[in-house]
Design a protein around this motif. Structure first.
Motif, PDB file in Angstrom:
ATOM      1  N   LEU A 296      78.549  10.862  -3.898  1.00 43.00           N
ATOM      2  CA  LEU A 296      78.121   9.867  -2.903  1.00 43.00           C
ATOM      3  C   LEU A 296      76.697   9.459  -3.254  1.00 43.00           C
ATOM      4  O   LEU A 296      75.848  10.329  -3.469  1.00 43.00           O
ATOM      5  CB  LEU A 296      78.070  10.480  -1.503  1.00 43.00           C
ATOM      6  CG  LEU A 296      79.307  10.623  -0.648  1.00 43.00           C
ATOM      7  CD1 LEU A 296      78.913  11.316   0.667  1.00 43.00           C
ATOM      8  CD2 LEU A 296      79.940   9.275  -0.366  1.00 43.00           C
ATOM      9  N   ALA A 297      76.418   8.162  -3.284  1.00 46.04           N
ATOM     10  CA  ALA A 297      75.040   7.748  -3.567  1.00 46.04           C
ATOM     11  C   ALA A 297      74.811   6.322  -3.070  1.00 46.04           C
ATOM     12  O   ALA A 297      75.705   5.472  -3.160  1.00 46.04           O
ATOM     13  CB  ALA A 297      74.744   7.816  -5.064  1.00 46.04           C
ATOM     14  N   PHE A 298      73.604   6.094  -2.555  1.00 46.33           N
ATOM     15  CA  PHE A 298      73.198   4.758  -2.124  1.00 46.33           C
ATOM     16  C   PHE A 298      72.481   4.034  -3.251  1.00 46.33           C
ATOM     17  O   PHE A 298      71.651   4.625  -3.963  1.00 46.33           O
ATOM     18  CB  PHE A 298      72.220   4.855  -0.945  1.00 46.33           C
ATOM     19  CG  PHE A 298      72.899   4.922   0.387  1.00 46.33           C
ATOM     20  CD1 PHE A 298      73.253   3.765   1.060  1.00 46.33           C
ATOM     21  CD2 PHE A 298      73.172   6.150   0.964  1.00 46.33           C
ATOM     22  CE1 PHE A 298      73.880   3.832   2.290  1.00 46.33           C
ATOM     23  CE2 PHE A 298      73.797   6.228   2.202  1.00 46.33           C
ATOM     24  CZ  PHE A 298      74.156   5.065   2.869  1.00 46.33           C
ATOM     25  N   THR A 299      72.774   2.754  -3.394  1.00 47.55           N
ATOM     26  CA  THR A 299      71.967   1.892  -4.244  1.00 47.55           C
ATOM     27  C   THR A 299      70.815   1.317  -3.406  1.00 47.55           C
ATOM     28  O   THR A 299      70.888   1.308  -2.171  1.00 47.55           O
ATOM     29  CB  THR A 299      72.825   0.757  -4.832  1.00 47.55           C
ATOM     30  OG1 THR A 299      73.756   0.311  -3.858  1.00 47.55           O
ATOM     31  CG2 THR A 299      73.568   1.251  -6.054  1.00 47.55           C
TER      32      THR A 299
ATOM     33  N   GLY B  78      69.145   1.213 -12.107  1.00 46.37           N
ATOM     34  CA  GLY B  78      70.116   0.563 -11.229  1.00 46.37           C
ATOM     35  C   GLY B  78      71.555   0.878 -11.564  1.00 46.37           C
ATOM     36  O   GLY B  78      72.457   0.467 -10.841  1.00 46.37           O
ATOM     37  N   SER B  79      71.797   1.625 -12.653  1.00 47.91           N
ATOM     38  CA  SER B  79      73.170   1.993 -13.022  1.00 47.91           C
ATOM     39  C   SER B  79      73.628   3.212 -12.226  1.00 47.91           C
ATOM     40  O   SER B  79      72.830   4.077 -11.865  1.00 47.91           O
ATOM     41  CB  SER B  79      73.257   2.351 -14.502  1.00 47.91           C
ATOM     42  OG  SER B  79      73.061   1.232 -15.323  1.00 47.91           O
ATOM     43  N   LEU B  80      74.941   3.277 -12.012  1.00 50.57           N
ATOM     44  CA  LEU B  80      75.549   4.514 -11.530  1.00 50.57           C
ATOM     45  C   LEU B  80      75.790   5.423 -12.720  1.00 50.57           C
ATOM     46  O   LEU B  80      76.227   4.969 -13.779  1.00 50.57           O
ATOM     47  CB  LEU B  80      76.886   4.233 -10.843  1.00 50.57           C
ATOM     48  CG  LEU B  80      76.878   3.319  -9.626  1.00 50.57           C
ATOM     49  CD1 LEU B  80      78.315   3.099  -9.135  1.00 50.57           C
ATOM     50  CD2 LEU B  80      76.030   3.919  -8.510  1.00 50.57           C
ATOM     51  N   MET B  81      75.511   6.707 -12.546  1.00 54.75           N
ATOM     52  CA  MET B  81      75.834   7.728 -13.544  1.00 54.75           C
ATOM     53  C   MET B  81      76.820   8.688 -12.893  1.00 54.75           C
ATOM     54  O   MET B  81      76.543   9.249 -11.812  1.00 54.75           O
ATOM     55  CB  MET B  81      74.578   8.486 -13.970  1.00 54.75           C
ATOM     56  CG  MET B  81      73.545   7.602 -14.665  1.00 54.75           C
ATOM     57  SD  MET B  81      74.050   7.207 -16.358  1.00 54.75           S
ATOM     58  CE  MET B  81      72.547   6.379 -16.934  1.00 54.75           C
ATOM     59  N   ILE B  82      77.962   8.872 -13.529  1.00 55.78           N
ATOM     60  CA  ILE B  82      79.071   9.646 -12.958  1.00 55.78           C
ATOM     61  C   ILE B  82      79.402  10.808 -13.884  1.00 55.78           C
ATOM     62  O   ILE B  82      79.649  10.612 -15.081  1.00 55.78           O
ATOM     63  CB  ILE B  82      80.325   8.759 -12.789  1.00 55.78           C
ATOM     64  CG1 ILE B  82      80.007   7.542 -11.909  1.00 55.78           C
ATOM     65  CG2 ILE B  82      81.487   9.564 -12.216  1.00 55.78           C
ATOM     66  CD1 ILE B  82      81.087   6.465 -11.955  1.00 55.78           C
TER      67      ILE B  82
END
Ligand SMILES: [Ca+2]
Length: 411
Positions: free
Chosen positions: A262-265, A346-350
């Motif tokens: 779970l993460a907010f931008t 600004g990228s998502l890292m999964i």
């Protein structure tokens, strides 16, 4: 085969014993006493309940798998842990690391690892144990942290629980269990990801469906849900069904399987990753009150091979923005904001476990695009961004002291 009317009946039966919203802090410590998941003490069902009236419409957009490429980082092992799950960076370069068997470790900035005392008892299972750790938004003054874990329950099962405590540098004090799922069956997947609203006044907690399928669609069971809670574990007054009380009052979104990230931008959007069954891992953009469809629809299928209709079959359910088949088994999720890799800001890292991968997804508002699927060569379970912008990863599994902590830095 279970027909639609019998599913509805099962839901009605399930609601007969609805959870009550805690009215005061002492009640909150009891947690919501919801009904047990169907067959809580029976073997976990193998397949999702088939709904033969749904015609499968295959998903044709959002498939996110990319060819594995070598990581463009210097990868340095900087620690060993016993089945690490998650990590939280502390001011000054230290980190807290959860170990699934029930230990919280402090890794000092110089690499020395010590045991933090005062950690709650956990019930260790294949995916249960000590799970998430995060610092409270006001950690600088409160020194408060949150832990999510599978708590042993009197019937021999376990429940997802959320503890708030003060970390004094060596021990936890003032421990309070501020929320419990109240579903005490054995095993399954607990979720346990925690994120804070951008204003720091509420928290989001993911609760897995424990591999029991239909509880994810039951509004009275805190399984297969993303909950929005106050910083002390009560229902958030702005929730879509706050006035309904019980689990409904706590629910932000439903219809999830096993959400580990779970993460907010910075634009205020909340992103979530969850494991699908056989295929169909999901990146979801969470919108309040929406139903994400598990187990009625999934772009994956049952482990037995029995099909589950894809998302376009039931467009009233929110579809993933991206999905992965074959599975990557997503773990933690962060939004990168550091200085070391400005090209990733600004990228998502999964984190990807079975995929042994770190996945990067670029965002343009609500539009998500897969960018990289790096071949890390180990099962990536949790990740965090250090103050210098380096990315730290913990390895899934690794019993004893075989679970590695890595630092990714600029080449
Ligand atoms: Ca499917």
């Amino acid at each position: 085969m279970i027909r639609r009317h019998s599913l509805a009946l099962a839901l009605l039966v399930g609601t007969a014993c609805s959870a009550q919203q805690p009215a005061n802090p002492s009640a909150a410590e009891q947690g919501p006493q919801g009904p047990q998941p169907a067959g809580a003490n029976n073997p976990v069902p193998k397949d999702s309940p088939a709904e033969p009236s749904i015609r499968n419409v295959p998903a044709t957009t959002g498939h996110a798998n990319l060819a594995l490429t070598p990581p463009p980082f210097t990868v340095t092992e900087i620690g060993r842990f016993d089945q690490p799950v998650a990590l939280a960076m502390l001011p000054g370069g230290a980190a807290l690391v959860t170990e699934k068997p029930g230990h919280l470790k402090l890794r000092a900035a110089d690499g020395k690892v010590t045991n933090v005392t005062g950690v709650p008892a956990v019930q260790l299972s294949s995916q249960g144990g000590l799970l998430g750790v995060v610092l409270a938004p006001d950690y600088a003054t409160s020194h408060a942290i949150y832990l999510s874990y599978s708590e042993p329950r009197p019937n021999g099962g376990a429940s997802l629980a959320l503890m708030k405590a003060v970390f004094d540098g060596a021990a936890l004090t003032g421990q309070r269990v501020i929320w419990r799922a109240g579903s005490d069956g054995p095993g399954g997947q607990f979720g346990g990801a925690i994120a804070f609203a951008p204003d720091g006044k509420s928290l989001f907690l993911s609760s897995g469906e424990r591999q029991r399928f239909m509880p994810a669609q039951d509004p009275e069971q805190a399984l297969g849900k993303i909950l929005r809670l106050t910083l002390d574990g009560a229902a958030w007054p702005g929730n879509p069904q706050y006035k309904a009380g019980g689990v409904r009052a706590q629910t932000w979104t439903l219809g999830h399987r096993n959400p580990y990230g779970l993460a907010f931008t910075p634009d205020g959007r909340l992103w979530e990753v969850e494991m699908g069954p056989k295929g169909g891992d999901e990146l979801n953009l969470l919108r309040p009150g929406r139903n994400y469809g598990w187990p009625i629809v999934s772009n994956g299928d049952n482990y037995s091979g029995a099909p589950i209709p894809d998302h376009p079959s039931k467009p009233e359910f929110a579809a993933p923005e991206l999905w992965w088949s074959p599975t990557i088994s997503p773990g933690g999720l962060i939004v990168y904001s550091g200085a070391m890799f400005p090209q990733y800001k600004g990228s998502l890292m999964i984190a990807g476990m079975s995929g042994k991968t770190l996945v990067r997804v670029t965002l343009n508002g609500a539009k998500a695009t897969p960018a990289n699927q790096w071949n890390m060569g180990f099962r990536v379970r949790g990740l965090a961004q250090a103050a210098d912008g380096a990315i730290w990863l913990v390895e899934d599994g690794g019993r004893g002291a075989e679970g590695r902590l890595f630092r990714l830095s600029r080449k």
